[in-house]
Motif scaffolding. Structure first.
Motif, PDB file in Angstrom:
ATOM      1  N   SER A 254      24.350  58.253  31.630  1.00 11.24           N
ATOM      2  CA  SER A 254      23.979  58.128  30.216  1.00 11.24           C
ATOM      3  C   SER A 254      25.241  58.195  29.365  1.00 11.24           C
ATOM      4  O   SER A 254      26.188  58.925  29.687  1.00 11.24           O
ATOM      5  N   TYR A 261      20.990  55.099  25.985  1.00  4.75           N
ATOM      6  CA  TYR A 261      21.825  54.046  26.576  1.00  4.75           C
ATOM      7  C   TYR A 261      22.516  54.571  27.828  1.00  4.75           C
ATOM      8  O   TYR A 261      22.950  55.735  27.885  1.00  4.75           O
ATOM      9  N   TYR A 303      22.649  49.361  29.942  1.00  7.31           N
ATOM     10  CA  TYR A 303      21.201  49.493  30.059  1.00  7.31           C
ATOM     11  C   TYR A 303      20.680  50.346  28.909  1.00  7.31           C
ATOM     12  O   TYR A 303      21.404  51.165  28.352  1.00  7.31           O
ATOM     13  N   LYS A 304      19.399  50.113  28.629  1.00 12.10           N
ATOM     14  CA  LYS A 304      18.720  50.913  27.618  1.00 12.10           C
ATOM     15  C   LYS A 304      17.443  51.467  28.205  1.00 12.10           C
ATOM     16  O   LYS A 304      16.737  50.779  28.941  1.00 12.10           O
ATOM     17  N   LYS A 305      17.162  52.711  27.865  1.00 14.99           N
ATOM     18  CA  LYS A 305      15.967  53.355  28.407  1.00 14.99           C
ATOM     19  C   LYS A 305      14.718  52.649  27.937  1.00 14.99           C
ATOM     20  O   LYS A 305      14.595  52.263  26.763  1.00 14.99           O
ATOM     21  N   GLN A 320      20.732  45.235  29.351  1.00 17.12           N
ATOM     22  CA  GLN A 320      21.145  44.680  28.058  1.00 17.12           C
ATOM     23  C   GLN A 320      22.182  43.574  28.242  1.00 17.12           C
ATOM     24  O   GLN A 320      21.958  42.446  27.802  1.00 17.12           O
ATOM     25  N   ASP A 334      24.842  48.291  18.919  1.00 18.51           N
ATOM     26  CA  ASP A 334      24.101  49.187  18.024  1.00 18.51           C
ATOM     27  C   ASP A 334      25.018  50.105  17.216  1.00 18.51           C
ATOM     28  O   ASP A 334      24.728  51.283  17.007  1.00 18.51           O
TER      29      ASP A 334
END
Length: 550
Positions: A254, A261, A303-305, A320, A334
């Protein structure tokens, strides 16, 4: 508090030094002084007027210049201490234990104390933010305490002043002239030509220029308050992120400071200069140091949760994008930016061992220990197992009969294994380290080192700053105040006709008295005004002016 009534009939607030209407001194100290204090035009400041309630005491405390300077010294001192050793963002660590081990290993007791007092993350610590908050409070209260009486006194200043006010100015002159009315009219005309704003009232002239220069320090303070407000916003989640992240090849973690993210290190790439492509520029340097990095980058996947994922759950991740993070070419998403800042090569990631019978050199099987997340039991089949009883990632010898580790990073791994075989069901204990094996008794079996796996680590910095524009605004306003106060000065000249047909002239400026006196000389010569005296350079000025007059 009682009010003060002046001889002219005007009622002044308690604490007033000079009458707001005529300028007469109101205190014994002002009456006895040769020069009057014109910093706040003699108006009453709240800190010098009220001292009854707890609010008054707090106000008076923070309005003190001495207190403000003390807070500034405290901020500067702690900031200097914070630069003695690297801050946490520059340390290749991820947990509190790793940070403590780093400072203790490199700096000893001083490093341990540095860590425990919170200096390793000073600019995010609660006590440093309190110091900044106290400094902001001091600036705000000190500014309000002074700017309000100054504004009132300048806004309401009268054209005609009492002779005692005129006599207590640094520049003052009085005397007979041949034609009072003619001198008065000429003085008004010349002052207007010199770009002064002129007010005429009841036989008195008030000529004023560059009043806005007096607000320079308070514009400075406004800029500083905005700037410090931006700094304090750094402590609010979502406004400011400056985190360090060490990511091993193949690892998914993370992203600190970016909730939801995750980042996977697919591969770290390092390219070095060779003598063929370095040219003359780096050829000498290559001979001296042996290696110069041409490029280093980290190929990552972002990656995004998943929206339905639970907090801390990393299985349900939405891909992503893939990206190559290169120096000065960060990954952005973001509002976040991930920079390539550092790297470490060839960190041990896994070690493979073999369980062997000593007498026959027969192998009972191999097992691999993951040095980041080791397993506790390794089943080799045929009834043979190896239990990992203890693990020391960064073995640093024995203290009080117990092996110790300097840090959680696998720089020098050591293990205590329990070997269980069909012939030795009770097991045998063995301590295994790099180039070292110790047995508590004569064992029939041993653990042999077979091979090691290494991987590179990328040092990344995660940044997000929503306060940047606030800091820029504060800096711009601060520089406007500096310019405003440094390149202009507030000048005032009073010319009055006295009751006995004398002409009085007085002047004041917050700085640059030389230029003010040059302008007074122009008006004096043109309007035939009396000789003036500079109280702080009285001999030379008076002699020069008397010579000119003769």
């Amino acid at each position: 508090m009682s009010e003060i009534k002046c001889q002219c009939g005007h009622t002044n607030p308690f604490g007033t030094v000079l009458c707001e209407k005529c300028g007469r001194p109101q205190t014994e100290e002002a009456k006895e002084s040769t020069l009057v204090d014109m910093r706040y035009e003699g108006s009453a400041r709240r800190s010098q007027t009220y001292n009854k309630s707890i609010i008054d005491r707090i106000w008076n405390f923070f309005s003190s210049v001495k207190i403000g300077i003390s807070i500034i010294v405290a901020v500067l001192t702690t900031s200097a201490i914070g630069t003695m050793f690297p801050q946490k963002m520059y340390v290749a660590a991820q947990t509190d234990a790793e940070y403590l081990a780093y400072y203790e290993r490199l700096y000893g007791f001083a490093g341990t104390l540095y860590y425990k007092l919170g200096f390793y993350d000073m600019y995010s610590s609660w006590w440093f933010k309190i110091l900044i908050g106290m400094l902001c409070t001091s600036i705000i209260i000190a500014s309000i305490d002074r700017v309000i009486p100054l504004y009132k006194s300048l806004k309401l200043q009268r054209t005609k002043r009492h002779p005692s006010f005129m006599k207590r100015q640094r520049v003052y002159g009085a005397g007979k002239v041949s034609d009072v009315e003619d001198s008065f009219v000429k003085a008004e005309k010349k002052l207007k030509e010199l770009k002064y704003k002129v007010k005429v009232e009841d036989g008195a002239i008030l000529a004023e220029k560059n009043r806005f220069a007096r607000w320079g320090p308070y514009v400075n303070h406004t800029g500083l308050i905005i700037f410090f407000f931006g700094i304090l916003l750094h402590g609010i989640p979502g406004f400011y992120v400056d985190e360090a992240m060490w990511l091993r090849e193949g690892e998914t973690r993370s992203i600190p400071g970016a909730p939801g993210y995750y980042l996977k290190n697919n591969k770290f790439i390092l390219e070095n200069y060779t003598k063929e492509d370095a040219g003359e520029v780096f050829e000498t340097a290559l001979d001296r140091v042996g290696m110069i990095a041409k490029n280093y980058q980290t190929d990552v996947s972002l990656y995004k949760k998943d929206k339905d994922g639970l907090p801390g759950q990393s299985e349900k991740l939405e891909f992503q994008k893939d990206y190559s993070i290169i120096v000065n070419k960060p990954l952005t998403f973001d509002g976040y930016s991930v920079f390539q800042m550092d790297y470490r090569l060839d960190e041990l990631s896994a070690m493979t061992f073999q369980l062997t019978e000593k007498s026959t050199e027969k192998s009972l099987g191999e097992f691999t220990v993951d040095l980041v997340t080791p397993e506790r039991v390794y089943d080799l089949g045929n009834g043979a197992t190896v239990e990992l009883k203890n693990y020391f990632p960064d073995y640093n010898g024995v203290e009080d009969g117990v092996p110790v580790s300097k840090s959680p990073i696998p720089n020098n791994p050591a293990f205590i294994f329990k070997m269980i075989t069909p012939a030795k069901t009770d097991g045998e204990m063995s301590f295994v380290a790099i180039r070292q094996t110790l047995e508590t008794e004569v064992n029939e079996y041993k653990v042999n080192f077979v091979s090691a796996e290494t991987r590179d680590i990328s040092g990344l910095t995660i940044r997000k700053d929503k306060t940047l524009y606030i800091l820029i605004l504060g800096g711009i306003i601060f520089m406007i105040g500096v310019t405003q106060g440094a390149y202009w000065n507030h000048r005032r000249i009073w010319v009055q006709k006295s009751e006995d047909d004398e002409m009085l002239i007085a002047a004041h400026t917050n700085k640059n008295w030389f230029y003010l006196k040059k302008e007074i000389d122009i008006v004096k010569d043109y309007a035939n005004l009396p000789i003036y005296e500079d109280r702080e350079d009285s001999d030379s000025q008076l002699d020069d002016q008397e010579g000119d007059f003769k």
